[in-house]
Design a protein around this motif. Structure first.
Motif, PDB file in Angstrom:
ATOM      1  N   THR A 185       0.826  -1.210   0.000  1.00 47.80           N
ATOM      2  CA  THR A 185       0.000   0.000   0.000  1.00 47.80           C
ATOM      3  C   THR A 185       0.860   1.258   0.000  1.00 47.80           C
ATOM      4  OG1 THR A 185      -1.806  -1.125   1.152  1.00 47.80           O
ATOM      5  CG2 THR A 185      -1.754   1.283   1.276  1.00 47.80           C
ATOM      6  N   GLU A 188       2.931   1.639  -3.236  1.00 54.01           N
ATOM      7  CA  GLU A 188       2.090   2.120  -4.341  1.00 54.01           C
ATOM      8  C   GLU A 188       1.872   3.623  -4.263  1.00 54.01           C
ATOM      9  OE1 GLU A 188      -2.466   1.486  -6.080  1.00 54.01           O
ATOM     10  OE2 GLU A 188      -1.713   0.228  -4.449  1.00 54.01           O
ATOM     11  N   GLY A 189       1.603   4.119  -3.065  1.00 52.99           N
ATOM     12  CA  GLY A 189       1.331   5.540  -2.905  1.00 52.99           C
ATOM     13  C   GLY A 189       2.560   6.418  -3.018  1.00 52.99           C
ATOM     14  N   LEU A 255       0.349  11.932   0.739  1.00 56.40           N
ATOM     15  CA  LEU A 255      -0.679  10.890   0.737  1.00 56.40           C
ATOM     16  C   LEU A 255      -1.956  11.387   1.417  1.00 56.40           C
ATOM     17  CD1 LEU A 255       1.376   7.705   1.718  1.00 56.40           C
ATOM     18  CD2 LEU A 255       0.833   8.550  -0.578  1.00 56.40           C
ATOM     19  N   SER A 262      -4.121  10.044  -1.433  1.00 55.72           N
ATOM     20  CA  SER A 262      -4.461   8.629  -1.497  1.00 55.72           C
ATOM     21  C   SER A 262      -5.603   8.272  -0.557  1.00 55.72           C
ATOM     22  CB  SER A 262      -3.232   7.775  -1.157  1.00 55.72           C
ATOM     23  OG  SER A 262      -2.196   8.006  -2.087  1.00 55.72           O
TER      24      SER A 262
END
Length: 281
Positions: A185, A188-189, A255, A262
């Motif tokens: 996670t 990816e961000g 993020l 995100s």
């Protein structure tokens, strides 16, 4: 007795007029968004001013959920905790983060992940800042309403600055999340953001960063603290890991507060609901 009460804090030199605290009152509420419930703390004077507008200033605002308050360096601090309603998770009005200095809670939110079309609650998050440093860095926003701040990406960009003032994100997990899932996670961000800032040089830094994640159990905390260009990370009862990379620190903050966060726009907005409180005397 709190030894900090009444103590003069360095940098607290703002000469705004003191407000009449008999005008302060408590009030809170929830807002239902499609991806989950978010906890919004609104300064009710300011919500009527659309994007970019400003309220009459901190001496006239009505502070939501302010509690009895306490004074440090001539400024009032909220004392009542905030509760993220969908999870029932409570966040203290002030916390020391990963050092000995107090930080003020700005807002809370709920991270929801879509799984097979259903919203799964992953963690509740509280956002804390050093109000002394924030008053300096955010001086131009002193008289802005919450609505105005929420509509200004320039304001959010101040929050993603790794050097401006201390910021702490406290994540409390609402379900078990495995180490590999956490790594995937955050990788990816952060990967795209690090590549934009550092090219291929950021790969090694990001690899070191995600290597510190462990399995997280329900109720455990993951804390991120950013100060002077350094990102500090602590998982549950583990050690504090420090990364002297302003690029990594700002990418992590993006993020939550970047132009395309995100965590979603609703979480981004709700994490700043108490910002005008840093100027209340």
């Amino acid at each position: 007795k709190d030894p900090e009460i009444g103590k003069k804090a360095s940098g607290d030199d703002d000469d705004a007029a003191a407000c009449d605290y008999r005008k302060l009152f408590a009030g809170c509420g929830t807002r239902n968004f499609g991806c989950g419930y978010m906890y919004g703390i609104d300064f009710l004077w300011g919500v009527g001013f659309p994007g970019g507008g400003s309220s009459p200033g901190p001496s006239q605002i009505n502070v939501a959920d302010f509690g009895d308050g306490r004074t440090r360096g001539g400024y009032r601090w909220p004392t009542k905790p905030l509760i993220e309603p969908a999870s029932g998770m409570q966040f203290k009005a002030e916390a020391k983060g990963l050092n000995s200095e107090f930080n003020m809670l700005m807002g809370v939110g709920l991270r929801v992940k879509k799984v097979l079309g259903l919203g799964v609650k992953v963690y509740a998050v509280g956002f804390y800042i050093d109000p002394v440093g924030a008053r300096r860095a955010l001086r131009q926003y002193k008289d802005h309403s919450v609505a105005g701040l929420r509509s200004s990406q320039a304001f959010y960009d101040k929050l993603t600055d790794a050097h401006s003032f201390r910021k702490v994100l406290e994540l409390v997990f609402l379900r078990n999340v495995g180490m590999e899932k956490l790594k995937d996670t955050f990788n990816e961000g952060l990967a795209v953001r690090m590549r934009e800032k550092m090219g291929s040089k950021g790969n090694a830094i990001l690899k070191d960063f995600i290597s510190v994640f462990k399995d997280m159990k329900t109720g455990q905390k993951l804390i991120f603290a950013v100060e002077k260009g350094v990102l500090s990370v602590k998982s549950h009862k583990g050690p504090v890991h420090k990364f002297a990379s302003p690029e990594l620190a700002s990418s992590l903050l993006e993020l939550y507060f970047g132009e395309n966060p995100s965590v979603g726009a609703e979480v981004k907005e709700n994490l700043i609901g108490r910002v005008p409180a840093i100027w209340v005397k």
